[in-house]
Enzyme design. Structure first.
Site, PDB file in Angstrom:
ATOM      1  CB  CYS A  90      22.607  -7.679  31.976  1.00  0.00           C
ATOM      2  SG  CYS A  90      21.634  -7.048  33.344  1.00  0.00           S
TER       3      CYS A  90
HETATM    4  N1  LIG Z   1      17.533  -7.104  35.775  1.00  0.00           N
HETATM    5  C1  LIG Z   1      18.698  -7.576  36.135  1.00  0.00           C
HETATM    6  O1  LIG Z   1      18.871  -8.760  36.289  1.00  0.00           O
HETATM    7  C2  LIG Z   1      19.884  -6.650  36.394  1.00  0.00           C
HETATM    8  C3  LIG Z   1      21.007  -7.195  37.028  1.00  0.00           C
HETATM    9  C4  LIG Z   1      22.071  -6.378  37.315  1.00  0.00           C
HETATM   10  C5  LIG Z   1      22.046  -5.040  36.937  1.00  0.00           C
HETATM   11  N2  LIG Z   1      20.955  -4.532  36.299  1.00  0.00           N
HETATM   12  C6  LIG Z   1      20.970  -3.113  35.971  1.00  0.00           C
HETATM   13  O2  LIG Z   1      20.145  -2.425  36.904  1.00  0.00           O
HETATM   14  C7  LIG Z   1      19.500  -1.329  36.282  1.00  0.00           C
HETATM   15  C8  LIG Z   1      17.998  -1.439  36.435  1.00  0.00           C
HETATM   16  O3  LIG Z   1      17.568  -2.629  35.783  1.00  0.00           O
HETATM   17  P1  LIG Z   1      16.195  -3.328  36.087  1.00  0.00           P
HETATM   18  O4  LIG Z   1      16.296  -4.671  35.457  1.00  0.00           O
HETATM   19  O5  LIG Z   1      15.844  -3.222  37.507  1.00  0.00           O
HETATM   20  O6  LIG Z   1      15.220  -2.419  35.224  1.00  0.00           O
HETATM   21  P2  LIG Z   1      13.610  -2.383  35.336  1.00  0.00           P
HETATM   22  O7  LIG Z   1      13.148  -1.849  34.026  1.00  0.00           O
HETATM   23  O8  LIG Z   1      13.102  -3.668  35.853  1.00  0.00           O
HETATM   24  O9  LIG Z   1      13.361  -1.300  36.456  1.00  0.00           O
HETATM   25  C9  LIG Z   1      13.623   0.048  36.300  1.00  0.00           C
HETATM   26  C10 LIG Z   1      12.568   0.816  37.074  1.00  0.00           C
HETATM   27  O10 LIG Z   1      12.897   2.187  36.983  1.00  0.00           O
HETATM   28  C11 LIG Z   1      11.710   2.910  36.768  1.00  0.00           C
HETATM   29  N3  LIG Z   1      12.095   4.173  36.191  1.00  0.00           N
HETATM   30  C12 LIG Z   1      12.351   4.480  34.901  1.00  0.00           C
HETATM   31  N4  LIG Z   1      12.712   5.761  34.792  1.00  0.00           N
HETATM   32  C13 LIG Z   1      12.693   6.267  36.041  1.00  0.00           C
HETATM   33  C14 LIG Z   1      12.978   7.541  36.572  1.00  0.00           C
HETATM   34  N5  LIG Z   1      13.382   8.536  35.794  1.00  0.00           N
HETATM   35  N6  LIG Z   1      12.832   7.715  37.904  1.00  0.00           N
HETATM   36  C15 LIG Z   1      12.433   6.692  38.685  1.00  0.00           C
HETATM   37  N7  LIG Z   1      12.164   5.468  38.238  1.00  0.00           N
HETATM   38  C16 LIG Z   1      12.294   5.269  36.929  1.00  0.00           C
HETATM   39  C17 LIG Z   1      10.863   2.015  35.913  1.00  0.00           C
HETATM   40  O11 LIG Z   1       9.483   2.360  35.994  1.00  0.00           O
HETATM   41  C18 LIG Z   1      11.166   0.649  36.513  1.00  0.00           C
HETATM   42  O12 LIG Z   1      10.288   0.355  37.575  1.00  0.00           O
HETATM   43  C19 LIG Z   1      20.004  -1.328  34.847  1.00  0.00           C
HETATM   44  O13 LIG Z   1      21.120  -0.519  34.748  1.00  0.00           O
HETATM   45  C20 LIG Z   1      20.403  -2.766  34.623  1.00  0.00           C
HETATM   46  O14 LIG Z   1      21.374  -2.888  33.610  1.00  0.00           O
HETATM   47  C21 LIG Z   1      19.860  -5.313  36.042  1.00  0.00           C
END
Ligand SMILES: NC(=O)c1ccc[n+]([C@@H]2O[C@H](COP(=O)([O-])OP(=O)(O)OC[C@H]3O[C@@H](n4cnc5c(N)ncnc54)[C@H](O)[C@@H]3O)[C@@H](O)[C@H]2O)c1
Length: 441
Positions: A276
């Site tokens: 992030c």
């Molecule tokens: N990790 C954090 O602490 C955090 C906190 C707040 C916000 N975010 C935001 O949340 C969002 C997700 O982050 P995350 O950390 O969970 O990412 P992540 O990479 O852990 O998870 C994303 C998931 O989406 C899946 N994926 C990818 N393409 C896909 C598709 N087309 N259809 C379905 N699934 C798909 C991946 O296989 C993965 O399991 C981002 O925008 C991030 O900026 C993350």
């Protein structure tokens, strides 16, 4: 009289019979899915990664800091399932999109995953479905991009289907606040969409915070992360300034933090990391250009934070030099690969830049991380050799020329490190007391 799409959905939300779909079962999506299951809803998760859906089917968590028992219980209750079959997107009443929002190599928003998900939803969009984007993104994404894709089906937002943005505030590893006890900001593309999205989250979180639009909700998330990015840069800069003055930044921060108002503590470190903080601010700079403004704080914070790994490596080189050793050929053990303590997430970790620079300057590098057994292949550092975590014992420590604490995991025995390592470069203020072996960086 037949119920309107909004009435139908409202009723299903109220009696928790609404099926909740979660697209993207990663660090954000999986805990969110569990919150809805534990709040009495049935959840169908979607992911492109069959390893994740298979692990869920077995009731096994693939996120280390997530209590596996919660997942096992959710699956056993029959109210959590996951699939790679996106045709089933017709089933959920509410669809929460939690896919990645990275940057392109040119540091512009990479909307591939959001667009892909929106298109999958659009193909099966049916009346009374609620779609909520949770992925961090620039203001306007939900209203312009996602809405555009969904309305191309001929269905109208706010009448046939509903669309909102609600940012995820997950902080991996945090124990005092969870997905359900962290207030949830919600903003609809229209009023009715906002009402319905708020009604849904209100069923599972202790507090919802309603804002006037999806854009305001998107901006609130970016503001939180820009605030962190800028303040991390500030303390990193102060660390360098105070070091030149012979002042210990940690002592200063301990003192400043006793002010009961008007000061919020941030800690310096080897740079910035995670999915992030190093990325999200650039979503705003990118969008701001469309409006003819260039936010200066974001770029400046980037400059300062990105320079930190070099500062650490230079401090290490100087400390070795003081001991009559060159960095070239020195055996350097990196402690901690994850971007922050006590989690297993290596994304954007400054450790990789430190390792890259050390290898470039001829050091022999190994690492130990109790949470990351094998260094994953990183897109930004394709040339780094494969590495596995070495055991942390007296022999390994004594066999190194220097240990660099990049991430101060609690599971590491720092007394052992101090007892056996010839030199310790501490980037996290873990070893506060003056010690001839310790160099703060
Ligand atoms: N990790 C954090 O602490 C955090 C906190 C707040 C916000 N975010 C935001 O949340 C969002 C997700 O982050 P995350 O950390 O969970 O990412 P992540 O990479 O852990 O998870 C994303 C998931 O989406 C899946 N994926 C990818 N393409 C896909 C598709 N087309 N259809 C379905 N699934 C798909 C991946 O296989 C993965 O399991 C981002 O925008 C991030 O900026 C993350």
């Amino acid at each position: 009289m037949t119920a309107t799409p909004a009435e139908t959905l409202r009723r299903r939300i109220a009696d928790r019979s609404a099926l909740v779909g979660v697209i993207g079962l990663g660090y954000v999506g999986l805990p969110l899915a569990l919150s809805f299951v534990e709040g009495g809803f049935t959840v169908l998760g979607f992911d492109v990664d069959p390893a994740k859906t298979a692990a869920i089917a077995r009731g096994e968590s693939y996120i280390k800091h997530l209590d596996g028992g919660r997942l096992t219980a959710a699956v056993a209750s029959g109210r959590l399932a996951a699939t790679t079959d996106f045709a089933r997107l017709a089933e959920p009443d509410a669809i929460l999109i939690c896919v990645p929002t990275p940057l392109t190599p040119q540091r512009e928003p990479d909307m591939t995953y959001v667009v892909g998900s929106a298109r999958e939803v659009a193909q099966r969009l049916r009346p009374s479905q609620l779609v909520v984007l949770e992925s961090t993104t620039y203001p306007g994404t939900t209203d312009e991009l996602v809405r555009g894709i969904l309305e191309r089906t001929g269905r109208r937002c706010g009448e046939d289907f509903f669309l909102a943005f609600s940012p995820e505030r997950e902080d991996p590893g945090r124990k005092d606040f969870t997905t359900t006890t962290t207030p949830k900001v919600v903003g609809g593309v229209d009023r009715l969409s906002g009402d319905l999205a708020e009604a849904l989250y209100a069923q599972v979180v202790t507090r919802t915070v309603r804002v006037s639009s999806a854009r305001a909700a998107e901006a609130s998330k970016l503001t939180e992360n820009i605030f962190r990015a800028v303040n991390i840069a500030l303390v990193n800069e102060l660390k360098i300034v105070y070091e030149k003055m012979g002042i210990d930044v940690w002592e200063v921060l301990d003192a400043a933090a006793t002010k009961p108002f008007g000061f919020m503590r941030f800690n310096p470190g080897p740079g910035w990391g995670g999915h992030c903080i190093p990325l999200d601010p650039f979503y705003l700079s990118w969008k701001a250009r469309e409006f003819g403004v260039a936010p200066k704080f974001i770029e400046l914070a980037g400059e300062v934070n990105v320079a930190m790994p070099r500062y650490v490596v230079d401090k290490l080189a100087a400390a070795l030099n003081d001991r009559g050793r060159a960095l070239k050929g020195a055996r350097v053990l990196i402690l901690g690969l994850a971007y922050k303590k006590d989690i297993d997430d290596p994304r954007e970790s400054p450790a990789f830049e430190v390792i890259h620079m050390l290898l470039e300057r001829g050091a022999v590098v190994s690492y130990h991380d109790p949470h990351i057994a094998r260094a994953p292949h990183m897109r930004a550092w394709p040339h780094l050799p494969p590495m596995v975590s070495v055991p942390l014992d007296a022999a390994t420590l004594a066999g190194s020329d220097a240990v660099v604490i990049v991430t101060d995991h609690s599971a590491v025995d720092y007394e052992l490190v101090l007892a056996h390592a010839p030199l310790v470069v501490d980037t996290r203020g873990r070893l506060r007391d003056p010690h001839p072996k310790v160099v703060k960086a």
